[in-house]
Design an enzyme around this catalytic site. Structure first.
Site: not given
Ligand code: CTP
Length: 397
Positions: A206-209
């Site tokens: 996933s990512n930091r959004s």
């Protein structure tokens, strides 16, 4: 600038700048507004209610009385704007907490009119972490701020904390009023948050959004009258009220949810940080570390949601984001062209107070007709309002 036939609630709280509210009341009235003043008890130590009554030709509320039910609640319900000038640190703290222990703060809860705050206080009070946390809470909730400005303070110091100028306050009031219901009847589809691509039943890429930018857009569009559908990756944010929310996990689920709503939308805003790759063979059982010296994951591309819908567009206006760590404008320009967008919001994710997870953002807006506008650091809600202002202009043009 005209305030003809507008009903404006003017809250005056207790600071030395309270005397300047007299000029504000007078200017609004001269430009056609019906101005109703409500003061805190402390404000009456600086200016008398009679001054405002003489200018506005309406009674000034200071204490709770029978008029609360018969006059003030109806007024709260049909007011077009609640302007509080000056707003003290104390009043801001009460507004952030939802405290309603006087007429001014109680009216702030009772009204659904947009809230415009013009803070004035000593620099140290303004920059205090408690005050800044309250500013962030209120901005995120949709309040607009005008000022404070830099200059002479009552203490004799020079710093940030002066009430914004009369012109700036009137301009902000006019801008807040035109934003009201200007998206009525427009169907807006928004994606927000990160996607998750499974490695095994417990792990994912996933990512930091955080979803904050997309949720702020959904709230702002809804507040301006749009019918909003939000396709959200997993976030910790509460669902925005009166918004139709669909939750998804993966890029593929995001694409099918978007396709299900795209044809019936007028504007598509792609704020989600969608994974570009996913594990080629997600494991059914949990991956074991036993006897492994290293691990290589094989990834394959996911669909590009924005590019896919751009190919199907009929009348939709398309707004994308560009999250970049270098060559911001060149990369954003390229995405605008390649993805066939009308507007792209370029985001340098390496700047402090911008991009992922934080409540503020620093963006540049680039439009298909070549206009470039770099916005100063502001709350994500205010960035959302600016994006909607520009998108509205593009739809009209
Ligand atoms: N986007 C999308 N589908 C993807 C990836 C991105 O719809 N699989 C959208 C994003 O929501 C954003 C825009 O495309 O509006 C640009 O996203 P960004 O991550 O900045 O760029 P990418 O297209 O993924 O390109 P790169 O990662 O190479 O910068």
């Amino acid at each position: 600038m005209s305030f003809q036939d507008r009903t404006i609630l003017l809250g005056v709280s207790g600071g030395i700048a309270a005397f300047k509210a007299v000029e504000i009341a007078s200017a609004l009235r001269q430009q056609g507004a019906s101005v109703h003043v409500v003061m805190t008890r402390h404000a009456t130590l600086f200016v008398t209610p009679l001054t405002f009554e003489s200018i506005t030709h309406h009674p000034v509320a200071v204490e709770f009385s029978r008029a609360w039910e018969t006059e003030l609640i109806p007024l709260a319900q049909h007011a077009d704007l609640f302007l509080i000038a000056p707003t003290t640190a104390n009043v801001m703290a009460k507004l952030a907490a939802g405290i309603a222990d006087d007429v001014l703060t109680a009216l702030a809860l009772a009204t659904r009119a947009p809230l415009l705050l013009a803070p004035a206080m000593h620099t140290n009070m303004w920059t205090h972490a408690a005050t800044q946390a309250n500013v962030a809470t209120l901005a995120q909730r949709g309040a607009t701020f005008v000022g404070p400005e830099h200059g002479w303070l009552a203490s004799g110091d020079i710093g940030l904390g002066r009430l914004a100028s009369l012109e700036a306050i009137l301009r902000a009031a006019a801008a807040t009023l035109t934003r009201q219901a200007d998206w009525q009847g427009v169907r807006v589809l928004i994606t927000a948050g990160a996607t998750r691509e499974a490695i095994d039943p417990v792990r994912f890429i996933s990512n930091r959004s955080s979803g904050k930018m997309g949720y702020a857009l959904a709230e702002a569009a809804r507040a301006r009258g749009a019918t909003v559908t939000l396709i959200s990756g997993p976030t910790h944010l509460p669902p925005p009220p009166h918004v139709n929310v669909t939750y998804v996990q993966t890029a593929e689920e995001m694409l099918s949810a978007v396709l299900a709503h795209f044809d019936e939308s007028d504007v598509f805003i792609s704020a989600a940080a969608i994974a570009d790759f996913k594990p080629s063979r997600p494991l059914v059982q949990k991956l074991k570390k036993t006897a492994r010296k290293s691990l290589t994951l094989e990834l394959e591309p996911t669909p590009d949601v924005l590019r896919t819908v751009a190919a199907r567009r009929t009348h939709q206006l398309l707004v994308g984001f560009a999250a970049e760590s270098e060559n911001l404008l060149a990369h954003a320009q390229e995405k605008l062209r390649q993805k066939n967008l009308d507007l792209i919001v370029a985001n340098d994710v390496t700047l402090p107070d911008a991009g992922f997870e934080v409540d503020t953002n620093i963006v540049t807006l680039l439009t298909r007709d070549g206009k470039v506008e770099t916005l100063p650091k502001m709350s994500k809600r205010e960035v959302a309002e600016r994006i909607l202002d520009v998108a509205k202009g593009l739809r009209a043009g």
